[in-house]
Design a protein around this motif. Structure first.
Motif, PDB file in Angstrom:
ATOM      1  N   GLN A 194       0.810  -1.219   0.164  1.00 31.30           N
ATOM      2  CA  GLN A 194      -0.114  -0.190   0.135  1.00 31.30           C
ATOM      3  C   GLN A 194       0.952   1.378   0.129  1.00 31.30           C
ATOM      4  OE1 GLN A 194      -2.414  -0.584   3.380  1.00 31.30           O
ATOM      5  NE2 GLN A 194      -4.015  -1.704   2.343  1.00 31.30           N
ATOM      6  N   ALA A 195       1.875   1.214   0.837  1.00 29.37           N
ATOM      7  CA  ALA A 195       2.922   2.380   0.918  1.00 29.37           C
ATOM      8  C   ALA A 195       3.565   2.719  -0.578  1.00 29.37           C
ATOM      9  CB  ALA A 195       3.855   2.382   1.837  1.00 29.37           C
ATOM     10  N   GLU A 196       3.929   1.558  -1.182  1.00 29.81           N
ATOM     11  CA  GLU A 196       4.554   1.537  -2.403  1.00 29.81           C
ATOM     12  C   GLU A 196       3.636   2.107  -3.424  1.00 29.81           C
ATOM     13  OE1 GLU A 196       7.683  -1.992  -2.067  1.00 29.81           O
ATOM     14  OE2 GLU A 196       5.783  -2.523  -2.996  1.00 29.81           O
ATOM     15  N   ALA A 197       2.310   1.614  -3.472  1.00 24.41           N
ATOM     16  CA  ALA A 197       1.394   2.358  -4.369  1.00 24.41           C
ATOM     17  C   ALA A 197       1.098   3.736  -4.014  1.00 24.41           C
ATOM     18  CB  ALA A 197      -0.197   1.645  -4.283  1.00 24.41           C
ATOM     19  N   ASP A 198       0.825   4.218  -2.762  1.00 22.72           N
ATOM     20  CA  ASP A 198       0.846   5.639  -2.688  1.00 22.72           C
ATOM     21  C   ASP A 198       1.933   6.335  -2.903  1.00 22.72           C
ATOM     22  OD1 ASP A 198      -1.556   4.988  -1.212  1.00 22.72           O
ATOM     23  OD2 ASP A 198      -0.823   5.140   0.747  1.00 22.72           O
ATOM     24  N   LEU A 199       3.187   5.992  -2.960  1.00 16.99           N
ATOM     25  CA  LEU A 199       4.283   6.675  -3.278  1.00 16.99           C
ATOM     26  C   LEU A 199       4.263   6.527  -4.857  1.00 16.99           C
ATOM     27  CD1 LEU A 199       7.153   7.938  -2.941  1.00 16.99           C
ATOM     28  CD2 LEU A 199       8.073   5.722  -2.901  1.00 16.99           C
ATOM     29  N   ALA A 200       3.853   5.524  -5.583  1.00 16.12           N
ATOM     30  CA  ALA A 200       4.008   5.701  -7.156  1.00 16.12           C
ATOM     31  C   ALA A 200       2.870   6.855  -7.287  1.00 16.12           C
ATOM     32  CB  ALA A 200       3.367   4.409  -7.886  1.00 16.12           C
ATOM     33  N   VAL A 201       1.487   6.922  -6.768  1.00 17.14           N
ATOM     34  CA  VAL A 201       0.693   7.856  -7.114  1.00 17.14           C
ATOM     35  C   VAL A 201       1.258   9.254  -6.734  1.00 17.14           C
ATOM     36  CG1 VAL A 201      -1.465   8.788  -6.514  1.00 17.14           C
ATOM     37  CG2 VAL A 201      -1.059   6.412  -6.639  1.00 17.14           C
ATOM     38  N   ALA A 202       1.882   9.594  -5.671  1.00 23.02           N
ATOM     39  CA  ALA A 202       2.542  10.677  -5.409  1.00 23.02           C
ATOM     40  C   ALA A 202       3.632  11.166  -6.436  1.00 23.02           C
ATOM     41  CB  ALA A 202       3.044  10.814  -4.072  1.00 23.02           C
ATOM     42  N   GLU A 203       4.457  10.228  -6.766  1.00 21.44           N
ATOM     43  CA  GLU A 203       5.611  10.529  -7.894  1.00 21.44           C
ATOM     44  C   GLU A 203       4.831  10.800  -9.199  1.00 21.44           C
ATOM     45  OE1 GLU A 203       9.318   8.135  -6.127  1.00 21.44           O
ATOM     46  OE2 GLU A 203       7.931   7.067  -7.649  1.00 21.44           O
ATOM     47  N   GLY A 204       3.663  10.259  -9.491  1.00 23.72           N
ATOM     48  CA  GLY A 204       3.045  10.440 -10.676  1.00 23.72           C
ATOM     49  C   GLY A 204       2.518  11.823 -10.793  1.00 23.72           C
TER      50      GLY A 204
END
Length: 354
Positions: A101-111
């Motif tokens: 979940q933290a990895e997915a949230d980070l990917a969204v924030a980086e996008g």
């Protein structure tokens, strides 16, 4: 009659002999006792002694930093473990999901950050285009004003028609309108660029926070593997596979044998004659009164009663004067090999030469 006298005389002589032997033995025992008492007296004057002493060591409580069910246990009671050895493994499925979940949230924030960076490029380009267009509009206005001055003079001399003069005026007004529109467009594009930069900083902060969330999730995941933080012997094993462990719960106790010392509780009346660095003879009861050498390394800053859970209250009036004990720390002067059979908690007798 003579035989009776002889028999009585023999019996009297035997009795006297026994009495003499008993008397001599009594004097011998009294002399030995006196010598023993004198030796104790002189020993007490040469040594400060106490048997209220025990071997001490650092004891490390290994606690769980996260909660979870025990998946496997990698130690047994009284086993020696090294620093870094795995002691307990907890079920980590829940913590792996949190990492994803933290990895997915980070990917969204980086996008979002990349999108804002592209927006800034677009906004900067639009602002530059607006500046260039505004420069062209100003040049057109300058030309239109010059044309207006020239045509106004020509119209006053009747060199141009009214229709031509009106066209020049119309061109001047439209050029002014285009210039004002260009200025507003430049202002708007500049404002959008500033807003994009502000949003970019917020997006970067969001990415940093999401990275921290991921690091925390990975850290929590690592805590499902409980390790020994030092070399030592594990105490009793009180946990089993499948048991639910809560955060901060003790799962094992490590006795750290790298450092052993003796805590001797001397009477307060003895402390005056004990100095730091004095040589000490340590006799361990459990090892057949085996002796070790040591040195006084420190004194407790208060009596043992002051550190007790319930300190006696002498202000109640029910006061009985009791000689207090002051803990004295004594370090062994022996190698780890020599102390391998010495265990924390063993009772010892301590003699300190005055």
């Amino acid at each position: 009659m003579n035989e009776e006298n002889k028999s009585s005389e023999t019996a009297n002589q035997g009795q006297k002999r026994r009495n003499t032997i008993l008397t001599v033995l009594s004097f011998v025992f009294i002399a030995i006792g006196g010598i023993w008492i004198l030796s104790l007296f002189f020993d007490f004057h040469r040594y400060e002694t106490t048997n209220n002493a025990q071997v001490e060591s650092y004891i490390n409580s290994v606690t769980a930093r996260v909660s979870g069910h025990i998946e496997s246990i990698h130690f047994e009671a009284n086993q020696f473990v090294h620093k870094g050895d795995t002691l307990v493994v907890l079920d980590d499925e829940e913590y792996r999901i949190k990492v994803k979940q933290a990895e997915a949230d980070l990917a969204v924030a980086e996008g979002n950050l990349h999108s804002l960076e592209q927006n800034i490029i677009t906004a900067t380009s639009n602002e530059a285009a607006s500046k260039n267009k505004l420069a062209g509009d100003r040049a057109d206005l300058d030309k239109a004003e010059k044309d207006y001055q020239r045509f106004r003079n020509m119209y006053a001399d009747s060199a141009v028609t009214r229709n031509q003069y009106d066209q020049v005026i119309s061109k001047l007004e439209s050029t002014k309108a285009y210039l004002k529109a260009g200025e507003k467009e430049l202002l708007a594009s500049g404002s959008m660029a500033k807003q994009s930069y502000t949003n970019l900083e917020a997006a970067r902060a969001t990415v940093a926070r999401k990275k921290a969330d991921l690091d925390n999730a990975l850290l929590q995941l690592s805590y499902t593997r409980i390790i020994a933080l030092a070399d030592g012997y594990v105490g009793e094993r009180t946990i089993s596979v499948g048991e639910l462990i809560n955060a901060n719960q003790v799962v094992a106790t490590l006795v750290l044998n790298q450092k052993l010392w003796v805590t001797a509780n001397f009477k307060e009346t003895q402390i005056e004659k004990i100095k730091q660095g004095q040589e000490v003879t340590i006799t361990i009861d459990a090892l057949g009164d085996k002796e070790f050498k040591g040195k006084v390394s420190g004194f407790s800053p208060a009596t043992g009663a002051k550190f007790s859970m319930v300190e006696p209250d002498n202000s109640t009036g029910n006061f009985v004067k009791i000689t207090q004990r002051i803990p004295v720390k004594i370090d062994f002067e022996a190698t780890a090999k020599e102390l391998e059979n010495v265990k924390p908690g063993m009772n010892v007798t301590v003699e300190i030469k005055k």
